[in-house]
Enzyme design. Structure first.
Site, PDB file in Angstrom:
ATOM      1  N   ALA A  86       0.857  -1.188   0.000  1.00  0.00           N
ATOM      2  CA  ALA A  86       0.000   0.000   0.000  1.00  0.00           C
ATOM      3  C   ALA A  86       0.891   1.235   0.000  1.00  0.00           C
ATOM      4  O   ALA A  86       2.051   1.180   0.421  1.00  0.00           O
ATOM      5  CB  ALA A  86      -0.877  -0.013   1.249  1.00  0.00           C
ATOM      6  N   GLY A 131       0.778  -5.582   0.390  1.00  0.00           N
ATOM      7  CA  GLY A 131      -0.325  -5.718  -0.566  1.00  0.00           C
ATOM      8  C   GLY A 131       0.133  -6.256  -1.921  1.00  0.00           C
ATOM      9  O   GLY A 131      -0.667  -6.848  -2.648  1.00  0.00           O
ATOM     10  N   GLU A 134       0.221  -9.852  -1.612  1.00  0.00           N
ATOM     11  CA  GLU A 134      -1.172 -10.284  -1.512  1.00  0.00           C
ATOM     12  C   GLU A 134      -1.875 -10.270  -2.871  1.00  0.00           C
ATOM     13  O   GLU A 134      -2.730 -11.114  -3.135  1.00  0.00           O
ATOM     14  CB  GLU A 134      -1.902  -9.420  -0.483  1.00  0.00           C
ATOM     15  CG  GLU A 134      -1.376  -9.694   0.921  1.00  0.00           C
ATOM     16  CD  GLU A 134      -1.844  -8.705   1.962  1.00  0.00           C
ATOM     17  OE1 GLU A 134      -2.071  -9.117   3.109  1.00  0.00           O
ATOM     18  OE2 GLU A 134      -1.976  -7.501   1.639  1.00  0.00           O
ATOM     19  N   GLU A 154       4.590  -5.766   7.088  1.00  0.00           N
ATOM     20  CA  GLU A 154       3.705  -4.918   7.905  1.00  0.00           C
ATOM     21  C   GLU A 154       4.077  -4.942   9.377  1.00  0.00           C
ATOM     22  O   GLU A 154       3.863  -3.960  10.094  1.00  0.00           O
ATOM     23  CB  GLU A 154       2.242  -5.369   7.740  1.00  0.00           C
ATOM     24  CG  GLU A 154       1.626  -5.036   6.392  1.00  0.00           C
ATOM     25  CD  GLU A 154       1.862  -6.096   5.329  1.00  0.00           C
ATOM     26  OE1 GLU A 154       2.752  -6.967   5.514  1.00  0.00           O
ATOM     27  OE2 GLU A 154       1.163  -6.060   4.306  1.00  0.00           O
TER      28      GLU A 154
HETATM   29  N1  CO8 Z   1       4.498   3.275  -0.215  1.00  0.00           N
HETATM   30  C1  CO8 Z   1       4.900   4.489  -0.683  1.00  0.00           C
HETATM   31  N2  CO8 Z   1       6.119   4.689  -1.229  1.00  0.00           N
HETATM   32  C2  CO8 Z   1       6.961   3.633  -1.317  1.00  0.00           C
HETATM   33  C3  CO8 Z   1       6.612   2.358  -0.861  1.00  0.00           C
HETATM   34  C4  CO8 Z   1       5.295   2.193  -0.290  1.00  0.00           C
HETATM   35  N3  CO8 Z   1       4.852   1.005   0.135  1.00  0.00           N
HETATM   36  N4  CO8 Z   1       7.645   1.524  -1.073  1.00  0.00           N
HETATM   37  C5  CO8 Z   1       8.611   2.252  -1.650  1.00  0.00           C
HETATM   38  N5  CO8 Z   1       8.201   3.524  -1.798  1.00  0.00           N
HETATM   39  C6  CO8 Z   1       8.956   4.645  -2.371  1.00  0.00           C
HETATM   40  C7  CO8 Z   1      10.030   5.130  -1.425  1.00  0.00           C
HETATM   41  O1  CO8 Z   1       9.483   6.001  -0.439  1.00  0.00           O
HETATM   42  C8  CO8 Z   1      10.954   5.841  -2.396  1.00  0.00           C
HETATM   43  O2  CO8 Z   1      10.399   7.100  -2.698  1.00  0.00           O
HETATM   44  P1  CO8 Z   1      11.352   8.430  -2.726  1.00  0.00           P
HETATM   45  O3  CO8 Z   1      12.368   8.149  -3.800  1.00  0.00           O
HETATM   46  O4  CO8 Z   1      10.395   9.519  -3.058  1.00  0.00           O
HETATM   47  O5  CO8 Z   1      11.957   8.512  -1.365  1.00  0.00           O
HETATM   48  C9  CO8 Z   1      10.864   4.988  -3.656  1.00  0.00           C
HETATM   49  O6  CO8 Z   1       9.676   4.215  -3.507  1.00  0.00           O
HETATM   50  C10 CO8 Z   1      12.022   4.032  -3.816  1.00  0.00           C
HETATM   51  O7  CO8 Z   1      12.135   3.302  -2.603  1.00  0.00           O
HETATM   52  P2  CO8 Z   1      13.511   3.196  -1.774  1.00  0.00           P
HETATM   53  O8  CO8 Z   1      14.341   4.412  -2.005  1.00  0.00           O
HETATM   54  O9  CO8 Z   1      13.155   2.843  -0.369  1.00  0.00           O
HETATM   55  O10 CO8 Z   1      14.187   1.970  -2.554  1.00  0.00           O
HETATM   56  P3  CO8 Z   1      15.204   0.923  -1.933  1.00  0.00           P
HETATM   57  O11 CO8 Z   1      15.672   0.102  -3.094  1.00  0.00           O
HETATM   58  O12 CO8 Z   1      16.213   1.581  -1.064  1.00  0.00           O
HETATM   59  O13 CO8 Z   1      14.296   0.002  -0.961  1.00  0.00           O
HETATM   60  C11 CO8 Z   1      12.349  -1.294  -0.360  1.00  0.00           C
HETATM   61  C12 CO8 Z   1      13.273  -0.771  -1.498  1.00  0.00           C
HETATM   62  C13 CO8 Z   1      13.151  -2.232   0.534  1.00  0.00           C
HETATM   63  C14 CO8 Z   1      11.211  -2.064  -1.045  1.00  0.00           C
HETATM   64  C15 CO8 Z   1      11.797  -0.100   0.463  1.00  0.00           C
HETATM   65  O14 CO8 Z   1      11.278   0.871  -0.429  1.00  0.00           O
HETATM   66  C16 CO8 Z   1      10.667  -0.501   1.402  1.00  0.00           C
HETATM   67  O15 CO8 Z   1      10.922  -1.085   2.438  1.00  0.00           O
HETATM   68  N6  CO8 Z   1       9.411  -0.129   1.064  1.00  0.00           N
HETATM   69  C17 CO8 Z   1       8.245  -0.341   1.920  1.00  0.00           C
HETATM   70  C18 CO8 Z   1       7.760  -1.737   1.771  1.00  0.00           C
HETATM   71  C19 CO8 Z   1       6.633  -2.018   2.738  1.00  0.00           C
HETATM   72  O16 CO8 Z   1       6.754  -1.931   3.940  1.00  0.00           O
HETATM   73  N7  CO8 Z   1       5.494  -2.426   2.138  1.00  0.00           N
HETATM   74  C20 CO8 Z   1       4.331  -2.828   2.892  1.00  0.00           C
HETATM   75  C21 CO8 Z   1       3.450  -1.667   3.053  1.00  0.00           C
HETATM   76  S1  CO8 Z   1       2.248  -1.953   4.323  1.00  0.00           S
HETATM   77  C22 CO8 Z   1       0.893  -2.428   3.485  1.00  0.00           C
HETATM   78  O17 CO8 Z   1       0.972  -2.802   2.340  1.00  0.00           O
HETATM   79  C23 CO8 Z   1      -0.464  -2.350   4.168  1.00  0.00           C
HETATM   80  C24 CO8 Z   1      -0.576  -1.512   5.410  1.00  0.00           C
HETATM   81  C25 CO8 Z   1      -0.267  -0.005   5.212  1.00  0.00           C
HETATM   82  C26 CO8 Z   1      -0.629   0.812   6.438  1.00  0.00           C
HETATM   83  C27 CO8 Z   1       0.227   2.073   6.601  1.00  0.00           C
HETATM   84  C28 CO8 Z   1      -0.213   2.862   7.809  1.00  0.00           C
HETATM   85  C29 CO8 Z   1       0.617   4.155   8.005  1.00  0.00           C
END
Ligand code: CO8
Length: 280
Positions: A86, A131, A134, A154
């Site tokens: 998400a 997600g 999922e 999460e």
């Molecule tokens: N949402 C929004 N932006 C994201 C997300 C995300 N899930 N994942 C990555 N991005 C963005 C980053 O913020 C970044 O943006 P910017 O360049 O503007 O800073 C861009 O994508 C590139 O990401 P990274 O620079 O972090 O890239 P890396 O190669 O260093 O890392 C990762 C890649 C490991 C995938 C890292 O981006 C990460 O950990 N992302 C989050 C993954 C995550 O936790 N996903 C699960 C989300 S939770 C969910 O799906 C349901 C519940 C949501 C509830 C939230 C309540 C507040």
């Protein structure tokens, strides 16, 4: 397992001639030969799903449900993200009410995907997190790039998966592995999930879409009524006691025996020729 995940993008040779349709700023579809490719096109956020994307997906999946010209749906991403979950930025600071509404909308999209009569294949090119994992688990088949990374992170946010992660992964990979994935938030490479029977095929990034299209074309060439019935039976059977599933299987098979395509399939075998299925 967690390691240093650096999924890479994929570019498919010869893809430029296919006609594309943008159903949302970040969602592109293209169709050929009864196969639709639905591509999440938001590389700057690794494919993270915003509310607007979820709304567009829900509408598109509703349209697709009624469209018999599409036999197989392939869901894929762009660059190093399949879908990184998400959109966390969009969620940040929302009220409890809006949070719950967001969850209901996500659920509607995952359910719509799982309920499609068409065969669905996730072609996972990169990060499939939260997600995103999922979405893949809601598809019938998963083909992955060897650079793909899957996880349910999460727990790192003090939350848990709300789009079926705790339920569908346990059914696909067993309770013990799902417990580990949900509690640790680890990222797993495609081969690990292939070993667990969650991923059907693993290919190089360049081969991912061509090989997924091959798989889709193989399925799209079969008798359409039989394919839809078989898909539904396997998916629904997981929720039935064995004796009920076996009875339903025979009833569905009996119905198929009466179709023109079954007569054609058997006749073609005996004539030593390829069958021509008409969907009747
Ligand atoms: N949402 C929004 N932006 C994201 C997300 C995300 N899930 N994942 C990555 N991005 C963005 C980053 O913020 C970044 O943006 P910017 O360049 O503007 O800073 C861009 O994508 C590139 O990401 P990274 O620079 O972090 O890239 P890396 O190669 O260093 O890392 C990762 C890649 C490991 C995938 C890292 O981006 C990460 O950990 N992302 C989050 C993954 C995550 O936790 N996903 C699960 C989300 S939770 C969910 O799906 C349901 C519940 C949501 C509830 C939230 C309540 C507040």
């Amino acid at each position: 397992m967690t390691g240093d995940p650096r999924p890479g993008g994929h570019q498919e040779a010869g893809s430029s001639h296919r006609e594309q349709n943008r159903v949302h700023e970040h969602l592109v579809t293209e169709r050929a030969g009864g196969v639709e490719v639905l591509r999440v096109d938001r590389p700057a956020a690794l494919g993270a799903l915003s509310r607007g994307m979820l709304l567009a997906l829900r509408e598109h999946l509703t349209d697709l449900h009624a469209d018999e010209s599409v036999r197989v749906l392939i869901v894929t991403g762009t660059g190093k993200g399949f879908i990184a979950g998400a959109d966390i930025r969009e969620y940040h600071g929302v009220s409890q009410r809006d949070f719950d509404a967001y969850q209901r909308l996500s659920r509607a999209v995952f359910d719509a995907l799982a309920a499609l009569p068409q065969v669905t294949i996730a072609a996972v090119n990169g990060y499939a997190l939260g997600g995103g994992f999922e979405v893949a688990l809601s598809c019938d088949l998963i083909v992955a790039s060897d650079r793909a990374r899957f996880g349910l992170p999460e727990i790192n946010l003090g939350l848990l998966p709300g789009g079926g992660g705790t339920q569908r992964l346990a059914r696909a990979a067993g309770v013990r592995f799902a417990t580990e994935a949900v509690l640790t938030g680890r990222f797993y490479p495609a081969r690990k999930l292939h070993d667990r029977g969650v991923v059907n095929e693993v290919h190089s990034p360049d081969e991912l879409l061509p090989r997924t299209r091959e798989l889709a074309a193989t399925i799209a060439a079969k008798a359409p009524v039989a394919v839809r019935a078989a898909k539904r039976l396997v998916a629904d059977g997981a929720r039935m006691p064995l004796d009920v599933g076996l009875t339903v299987e025979q009833q569905v098979l009996s119905g198929l025996y009466a179709t023109a395509d079954a007569a054609e399939g058997v006749a073609a075998f005996l004539d030593k020729r390829q069958p021509t299925f008409t969907g009747r």
